[in-house]
Motif scaffolding. Structure first.
Motif, PDB file in Angstrom:
ATOM      1  N   VAL A 267      56.517 153.409 -71.028  1.00 32.59           N
ATOM      2  CA  VAL A 267      56.176 151.996 -71.265  1.00 32.59           C
ATOM      3  C   VAL A 267      57.087 151.087 -70.451  1.00 32.59           C
ATOM      4  O   VAL A 267      56.631 150.117 -69.824  1.00 32.59           O
ATOM      5  N   ARG A 268      58.387 151.390 -70.434  1.00 32.24           N
ATOM      6  CA  ARG A 268      59.330 150.583 -69.670  1.00 32.24           C
ATOM      7  C   ARG A 268      59.020 150.642 -68.172  1.00 32.24           C
ATOM      8  O   ARG A 268      59.039 149.621 -67.470  1.00 32.24           O
ATOM      9  N   ALA A 269      58.736 151.837 -67.674  1.00 28.24           N
ATOM     10  CA  ALA A 269      58.484 152.002 -66.237  1.00 28.24           C
ATOM     11  C   ALA A 269      57.247 151.228 -65.786  1.00 28.24           C
ATOM     12  O   ALA A 269      57.269 150.522 -64.761  1.00 28.24           O
ATOM     13  N   VAL A 270      56.154 151.360 -66.536  1.00 24.83           N
ATOM     14  CA  VAL A 270      54.907 150.688 -66.148  1.00 24.83           C
ATOM     15  C   VAL A 270      55.035 149.176 -66.330  1.00 24.83           C
ATOM     16  O   VAL A 270      54.480 148.402 -65.535  1.00 24.83           O
ATOM     17  N   ALA A 271      55.784 148.729 -67.332  1.00 26.16           N
ATOM     18  CA  ALA A 271      56.007 147.291 -67.511  1.00 26.16           C
ATOM     19  C   ALA A 271      56.757 146.704 -66.320  1.00 26.16           C
ATOM     20  O   ALA A 271      56.438 145.594 -65.855  1.00 26.16           O
ATOM     21  N   ILE A 272      57.751 147.434 -65.815  1.00 24.61           N
ATOM     22  CA  ILE A 272      58.484 146.971 -64.627  1.00 24.61           C
ATOM     23  C   ILE A 272      57.550 146.899 -63.427  1.00 24.61           C
ATOM     24  O   ILE A 272      57.552 145.921 -62.660  1.00 24.61           O
ATOM     25  N   LEU A 273      56.722 147.942 -63.242  1.00 25.29           N
ATOM     26  CA  LEU A 273      55.795 147.942 -62.110  1.00 25.29           C
ATOM     27  C   LEU A 273      54.852 146.749 -62.184  1.00 25.29           C
ATOM     28  O   LEU A 273      54.602 146.078 -61.169  1.00 25.29           O
ATOM     29  N   LYS A 274      54.325 146.477 -63.367  1.00 25.08           N
ATOM     30  CA  LYS A 274      53.404 145.353 -63.517  1.00 25.08           C
ATOM     31  C   LYS A 274      54.088 144.036 -63.183  1.00 25.08           C
ATOM     32  O   LYS A 274      53.513 143.162 -62.525  1.00 25.08           O
ATOM     33  N   ARG A 275      55.331 143.878 -63.610  1.00 23.41           N
ATOM     34  CA  ARG A 275      56.070 142.655 -63.283  1.00 23.41           C
ATOM     35  C   ARG A 275      56.281 142.527 -61.779  1.00 23.41           C
ATOM     36  O   ARG A 275      56.154 141.429 -61.220  1.00 23.41           O
ATOM     37  N   LEU A 276      56.608 143.633 -61.131  1.00 22.38           N
ATOM     38  CA  LEU A 276      56.792 143.597 -59.678  1.00 22.38           C
ATOM     39  C   LEU A 276      55.490 143.218 -58.980  1.00 22.38           C
ATOM     40  O   LEU A 276      55.481 142.398 -58.049  1.00 22.38           O
ATOM     41  N   LEU A 277      54.377 143.794 -59.433  1.00 29.21           N
ATOM     42  CA  LEU A 277      53.081 143.496 -58.831  1.00 29.21           C
ATOM     43  C   LEU A 277      52.663 142.049 -59.088  1.00 29.21           C
ATOM     44  O   LEU A 277      51.927 141.453 -58.292  1.00 29.21           O
ATOM     45  N   ASP A 278      53.147 141.488 -60.199  1.00 30.91           N
ATOM     46  CA  ASP A 278      52.849 140.090 -60.517  1.00 30.91           C
ATOM     47  C   ASP A 278      53.743 139.112 -59.759  1.00 30.91           C
ATOM     48  O   ASP A 278      53.620 137.893 -59.922  1.00 30.91           O
ATOM     49  N   GLY A 279      54.675 139.665 -58.967  1.00 33.71           N
ATOM     50  CA  GLY A 279      55.528 138.809 -58.144  1.00 33.71           C
ATOM     51  C   GLY A 279      56.881 138.487 -58.725  1.00 33.71           C
ATOM     52  O   GLY A 279      57.636 137.691 -58.146  1.00 33.71           O
ATOM     53  N   ASP A 280      57.226 139.082 -59.866  1.00 31.97           N
ATOM     54  CA  ASP A 280      58.538 138.825 -60.469  1.00 31.97           C
ATOM     55  C   ASP A 280      59.659 139.486 -59.669  1.00 31.97           C
ATOM     56  O   ASP A 280      59.475 140.580 -59.112  1.00 31.97           O
ATOM     57  N   ASP A 281      60.796 138.839 -59.643  1.00 33.43           N
ATOM     58  CA  ASP A 281      61.995 139.429 -59.053  1.00 33.43           C
ATOM     59  C   ASP A 281      62.745 140.148 -60.173  1.00 33.43           C
ATOM     60  O   ASP A 281      63.525 139.546 -60.907  1.00 33.43           O
ATOM     61  N   VAL A 282      62.478 141.418 -60.326  1.00 32.73           N
ATOM     62  CA  VAL A 282      62.994 142.172 -61.471  1.00 32.73           C
ATOM     63  C   VAL A 282      64.442 142.587 -61.222  1.00 32.73           C
ATOM     64  O   VAL A 282      64.730 143.380 -60.329  1.00 32.73           O
ATOM     65  N   ARG A 283      65.328 142.016 -62.020  1.00 33.23           N
ATOM     66  CA  ARG A 283      66.738 142.397 -61.931  1.00 33.23           C
ATOM     67  C   ARG A 283      67.285 142.895 -63.262  1.00 33.23           C
ATOM     68  O   ARG A 283      68.319 143.547 -63.309  1.00 33.23           O
ATOM     69  N   ASP A 284      66.586 142.560 -64.351  1.00 34.55           N
ATOM     70  CA  ASP A 284      67.026 142.978 -65.685  1.00 34.55           C
ATOM     71  C   ASP A 284      66.415 144.332 -66.033  1.00 34.55           C
ATOM     72  O   ASP A 284      65.614 144.475 -66.951  1.00 34.55           O
ATOM     73  N   ASN A 285      66.761 145.358 -65.256  1.00 34.93           N
ATOM     74  CA  ASN A 285      66.194 146.687 -65.472  1.00 34.93           C
ATOM     75  C   ASN A 285      66.605 147.222 -66.843  1.00 34.93           C
ATOM     76  O   ASN A 285      67.789 147.173 -67.213  1.00 34.93           O
TER      77      ASN A 285
END
Length: 331
Positions: free
Chosen positions: A286-304
């Protein structure tokens, strides 16, 4: 069968039907349900290649798994696949970096999830063309890359400390996976913490060679034949190997945990009397796919996110960590 037929059956516009089938959140739930029902009744399946040609992007997400035969990695890949399907993406298994790069170039995939075997060169090259999520990779921070950290260091330190508190001092390691990682130069994130805690107590593991690690249960059984009562605890790579060790012990009239405590990992096939480090593959997926979705939505993911495993005793009860777990270091 065409998308137009599905839209007609559902009583919506073609563009609305397309969005509904892609699980677009802008589509109202009752309309989405109507479209999905129409698609099922008409046995409609979207043409992924045609979709890729229209948008120069294919909703395939390669999942890189170098050790699919290991129970944990196979189960995690399965859970990630389920999560991807739920957001309208298609999982595809890859077994080595070359296969992964070939799929990325050939199909213009949206992103990749690397379950194991993440190296800087592969991740860096992938991130130049798509989004990438790694599982417990010890890599520098990179743009377009997210990571789910698993704090193996903290939980295995906790395991070793718990063993010492219970008077277990003759500890053996049974992990063919650990030996393969050493030989191939892959990162090792479980057993070193045990070595560290034992060394701090002036102890070493019991073992057959300079590495002091058994490669399989029969090897450990043969050691016990030659060195009776030399081991009071065996830490295994996973629950399946732990079950094999229990079989070797039983063949020699030894019981767990009374004579020899056996510790597994993943808690998916935990036998009576053994301990196990519990890894909830669904939570990690769930965590992995949520991060991928955020990246695809254009988020700058830093709070891994970080996932903390649990240590279960012979009664399936958690053994709590008595002090805050140390933060993971990133290189």
């Amino acid at each position: 069968m065409t998308l137009g037929k599905v839209a007609e059956r559902a009583g919506v516009a073609v563009d609305t039907a397309r969005k509904a089938l892609r699980h677009d959140p802008s589509v109202r739930p009752y309309i989405k349900e109507r479209v999905l029902k129409a698609a099922m009744e008409l046995d409609y399946h979207p043409n992924l290649v045609a979709r890729a040609l229209r948008g120069n992007n294919l909703q395939i997400v390669p999942i890189a798994v170098l050790e699919l035969g290991e129970f944990y990695y196979g189960e995690l890949a399965s859970q990630i696949s389920r999560q991807l399907v739920q957001i309208g993406m298609e999982p595809a298994l890859c077994f080595n970096p070359r296969h992964l790069m070939k799929m990325s170039r050939s199909f213009s995939t949206s992103g990749s999830i690397l379950v194991f075997g993440s190296d800087y060169e592969t991740v860096h090259e992938l991130s130049r063309r798509q989004k990438v999520v790694t599982i417990d990779a010890l890599l520098p921070v990179m743009p377009s890359v997210g990571n789910v950290s698993i704090n193996f260091n903290a939980i295995y330190r906790h395991l070793a400390e718990s063993l010492l508190r219970r008077g277990r001092r003759r500890v053996a390691i049974d992990s063919g996976h650990y030996l393969r990682c050493l030989d191939r130069g892959w990162p090792i994130q479980k057993i070193p913490a045990v070595f560290d805690v034992l060394a701090e107590a002036g102890l070493d593991t019991v073992g057959p060679n300079s590495r002091h690690v058994f490669g399989a249960a029969p090897e450990l059984g043969a050691w016990l034949d030659a060195h009776p009562r030399s081991i009071d605890t065996v830490i295994c790579e996973n629950d399946l190997e732990a079950a094999r060790v229990i079989g070797e012990l039983a063949a020699r009239g030894l019981k767990t945990p009374d004579d020899v405590l056996v510790v597994g990992c993943d808690a998916n096939c935990k036998l009576a009397g053994m301990w196990s480090v519990k890894l909830d593959t669904n939570q990690i997926a769930v965590r992995a796919v949520a991060i991928l979705k955020r990246l695809l939505d254009g988020d700058d993911v830093r709070d891994n996110p970080e996932y903390m495993p649990e240590l279960l005793d012979e009664f399936d009860q958690p053994i709590p960590i008595s002090r805050p777990a140390p933060a993971l270091k990133t290189s």
